[in-house]
Design an enzyme around this catalytic site. Structure first.
Site, short mmCIF file in Angstrom:
data_model
loop_
_atom_site.label_atom_id
_atom_site.label_comp_id
_atom_site.label_asym_id
_atom_site.label_seq_id
_atom_site.Cartn_x
_atom_site.Cartn_y
_atom_site.Cartn_z
N LYS A 1 -14.30 -3.74 -8.50
CA LYS A 1 -15.52 -4.05 -7.72
C LYS A 1 -15.28 -4.39 -6.19
O LYS A 1 -14.72 -3.45 -5.71
CB LYS A 1 -16.13 -5.27 -8.22
CG LYS A 1 -16.72 -4.74 -10.08
CD LYS A 1 -17.38 -5.72 -10.60
CE LYS A 1 -17.80 -5.56 -11.98
NZ LYS A 1 -16.89 -5.77 -13.08
N ASP B 1 -14.81 -16.38 -14.24
CA ASP B 1 -14.95 -14.78 -14.10
C ASP B 1 -15.16 -14.23 -12.74
O ASP B 1 -16.41 -14.20 -12.51
CB ASP B 1 -15.68 -14.35 -15.33
CG ASP B 1 -15.99 -12.76 -15.47
OD1 ASP B 1 -15.60 -12.22 -14.52
OD2 ASP B 1 -16.58 -12.14 -16.09
N THR C 1 -12.14 -8.19 -12.89
CA THR C 1 -11.87 -6.85 -12.86
C THR C 1 -11.38 -6.54 -11.50
O THR C 1 -11.19 -7.22 -10.71
CB THR C 1 -13.22 -5.90 -13.00
OG1 THR C 1 -14.08 -6.32 -12.22
CG2 THR C 1 -13.85 -6.19 -14.43
N GLU D 1 4.90 -1.46 -24.83
CA GLU D 1 4.32 -2.81 -25.51
C GLU D 1 5.07 -3.98 -25.05
O GLU D 1 6.48 -3.83 -25.17
CB GLU D 1 4.18 -2.40 -26.97
CG GLU D 1 3.07 -1.47 -27.03
CD GLU D 1 2.96 -1.43 -28.96
OE1 GLU D 1 3.84 -1.86 -29.46
OE2 GLU D 1 2.10 -0.69 -29.28
N ARG E 1 -9.34 0.84 -11.92
CA ARG E 1 -10.50 0.22 -13.00
C ARG E 1 -9.79 -0.52 -13.89
O ARG E 1 -8.96 0.32 -14.89
CB ARG E 1 -11.23 1.44 -13.75
CG ARG E 1 -12.34 0.95 -14.46
CD ARG E 1 -13.39 2.12 -14.87
NE ARG E 1 -14.21 2.62 -13.64
CZ ARG E 1 -15.00 1.76 -13.41
NH1 ARG E 1 -15.78 0.83 -14.11
NH2 ARG E 1 -16.11 2.23 -12.04
N TYR F 1 5.01 4.49 -23.18
CA TYR F 1 4.58 3.43 -23.90
C TYR F 1 5.72 2.13 -23.49
O TYR F 1 6.64 2.21 -23.18
CB TYR F 1 4.70 3.52 -25.45
CG TYR F 1 3.46 3.48 -26.27
CD1 TYR F 1 2.74 2.29 -26.29
CD2 TYR F 1 3.01 4.78 -26.93
CE1 TYR F 1 1.32 2.36 -26.90
CE2 TYR F 1 1.82 4.76 -27.56
CZ TYR F 1 1.10 3.58 -27.52
OH TYR F 1 -0.15 3.56 -28.33
N1 PLP Z 1 -17.29 -9.84 -15.87
C1 PLP Z 1 -18.39 -9.70 -15.02
C2 PLP Z 1 -18.84 -10.98 -14.14
C3 PLP Z 1 -18.81 -8.59 -14.92
O1 PLP Z 1 -19.86 -8.42 -13.88
C4 PLP Z 1 -18.33 -7.47 -15.49
C5 PLP Z 1 -18.84 -6.06 -15.40
O2 PLP Z 1 -19.73 -5.68 -14.71
C6 PLP Z 1 -17.53 -7.75 -16.35
C7 PLP Z 1 -17.03 -9.12 -16.57
C8 PLP Z 1 -16.85 -6.68 -17.22
O3 PLP Z 1 -15.95 -5.72 -16.92
P1 PLP Z 1 -16.01 -4.38 -17.90
O4 PLP Z 1 -17.01 -3.56 -17.40
O5 PLP Z 1 -14.65 -3.78 -17.09
O6 PLP Z 1 -15.55 -4.94 -19.22
#
Ligand code: PLP
Length: 421
Positions: free
Chosen positions: A234, A205, A231, A61, A240, A59
């Site tokens: 990908k 994002d 993320t 935190e 992950r 842990y």
């Molecule tokens: N943002 C985008 C543009 C995504 O394509 C995805 C997942 O496919 C996410 C966020 C979310 O990621 P997670 O599945 O890890 O919550």
């Protein structure tokens, strides 16, 4: 006591043969199928090792040098390394590698800058956006007022003048750039200019394109954005999870929202995996990898177009493409099933202005990050496009699907995966 020790040292196969067997079956599936899901990839062995490390027992935190628990001296160094590497790759002032997922990373940013009832402007889900960008069932749709932009009906690309008009009309607190199914480059400079014009925060994002940004084949959103979320699994090809980058002024507030605002203990084995991911993504070989992903996507998209498929927006600039199946008189739902039987894994996807329901769709989304990791190049893209065309052009031919499945397994075998497992 002896029994306890035996159990502690036993393998999955000994403790739980059913789960052990299913894990082996999944490995075999990954080896023998052609993986075209745009959000998937194969992580390096080192990342698999980190994800299975004893760090899971700890842990921690809080943040490095300010943890709530004892014994954090090693794990906080891992977290610091991960943050430093993320900042270096993307040129950010501040990094937080604790978010467990892309959705949590987005939530952290929304909670940092918005209150319930505030407005956010993001891409429509049915034209490329993500659930966490304002879908009615998602927390975003429940907490915030959602304004959306989409793509132009003719060009099937984002019309930035229209985004500007919508921003002026909706006066959002935050504008989200980034998508799950958009095959073209994003103009971050223009997004920022629009955000500045209406006094909004720009959050990019980059979940899908992070590896392309790291590899230098897509513009970097960081200099233009107040926040960047991503993320790590990908195109970035790592453990992950997710992370958030931001400018210094937001750093303290963001960290407080990630913990204790929306999460408890960080998942340290995954943070170690992220650190390794960032190390690998900053090496020269990753640049070659990212460039090949894009070449393969262009090649697969051109080969499919030659075979009569319509490619949304006429092609791709990144790792993915949206394929309109209507010329082949197929739906996305049926096509996924047919391709699956033929050893090709993909997902159905709405195309812009899709006449079909979201559970049916007229499209497929294909991505090349995973097959590029296996070492496949342009020549294999033609073989794969040919297989897709054959299978979708003869939906009643069960024997054909069987023979394609065996060809795809042979193709997989020529590009071995996890030989040491
Ligand atoms: N943002 C985008 C543009 C995504 O394509 C995805 C997942 O496919 C996410 C966020 C979310 O990621 P997670 O599945 O890890 O919550």
């Amino acid at each position: 006591m002896a029994y306890f020790n035996e159990e502690m040292e036993a393998s999955i196969d000994a403790i739980d043969p059913k789960i052990g067997e299913l894990i082996k079956s999944e490995l075999e599936r990954q080896r023998t199928h052609i993986e075209l899901i745009a959000s998937e990839n194969f992580v390096p062995r080192a990342v698999l090792e980190a994800a299975g490390a004893v760090l899971t027992n700890k842990y921690a935190e809080g943040y490095p040098h300010n943890k709530y628990y004892g014994g954090c001296e090693f794990v906080e160094e891992i977290e610091e390394i991960a943050n430093a590497r993320a900042k270096a790759i993307f040129g950010a002032n501040h990094s937080n590698v604790q978010p467990h997922s892309g959705t949590s990373a987005n939530q952290a940013v929304y909670f940092t800058v918005m209150n319930p009832g505030d407005t956010m402007l993001a891409m429509r889900l049915d034209q490329g956006g993500h659930l966490s960008h304002g879908h009615p069932i998602n927390f975003t749709g429940r907490l915030y007022s959602i304004a959306t932009y989409g793509v132009d009906r003719e060009t099937e690309t984002i019309n930035y003048d229209e985004v500007e008009r919508l921003a002026k009309e909706s006066r959002p607190k935050i504008i989200v750039a980034g998508a799950s199914a958009y095959p073209r480059k994003l103009d971050f400079k223009r997004f920022r200019a629009i955000a500045d014009e209406v006094g909004a925060i720009l959050m990019t994002d980059m979940a899908h394109i992070a590896g392309l940004v790291a590899g230098g084949v897509h513009d970097n959103p960081t200099p233009h954005s107040h926040f960047v979320t991503s993320t790590t699994h990908k195109t970035l090809r790592g453990a992950r999870g997710a992370f958030v980058l931001c400018t210094d002024v937001f750093a303290k507030d963001l960290d407080r929202i990630v913990f204790p605002g929306i999460q408890g203990g960080p998942i340290l084995q995954i943070i170690a995996g992220k650190a390794i991911t960032f190390k690998l993504a900053s090496e020269p070989s990753f640049k070659l990898y990212a460039a090949q992903i894009v070449k393969n996507a262009a090649s697969l998209s051109a080969a499919l177009a030659e075979r009569g498929f319509r490619i949304v927006s006429g092609g791709t600039d990144n790792h993915l493409m949206l394929v309109d199946l209507r010329p082949k008189k197929q739906t996305g739902k049926d096509a996924v099933k047919l391709l699956g039987e033929a050893g090709i894994t993909a997902n159905k996807n709405a195309i812009p202005f899709d006449p079909e329901k979201p559970m049916i769709t007229s499209g497929l989304r294909f991505g090349t990050a995973a097959i590029t990791t296996r070492g496949m190049k342009e020549a294999e893209m033609t073989v794969i496009a040919d297989a897709i065309d054959k299978v979708l052009s003869s939906p009643d031919d069960v024997a054909l699907r069987k023979s394609v499945r065996s060809k795809m397994a042979d193709l997989g075998a020529a590009f071995p995966l996890y030989e040491s497992l």
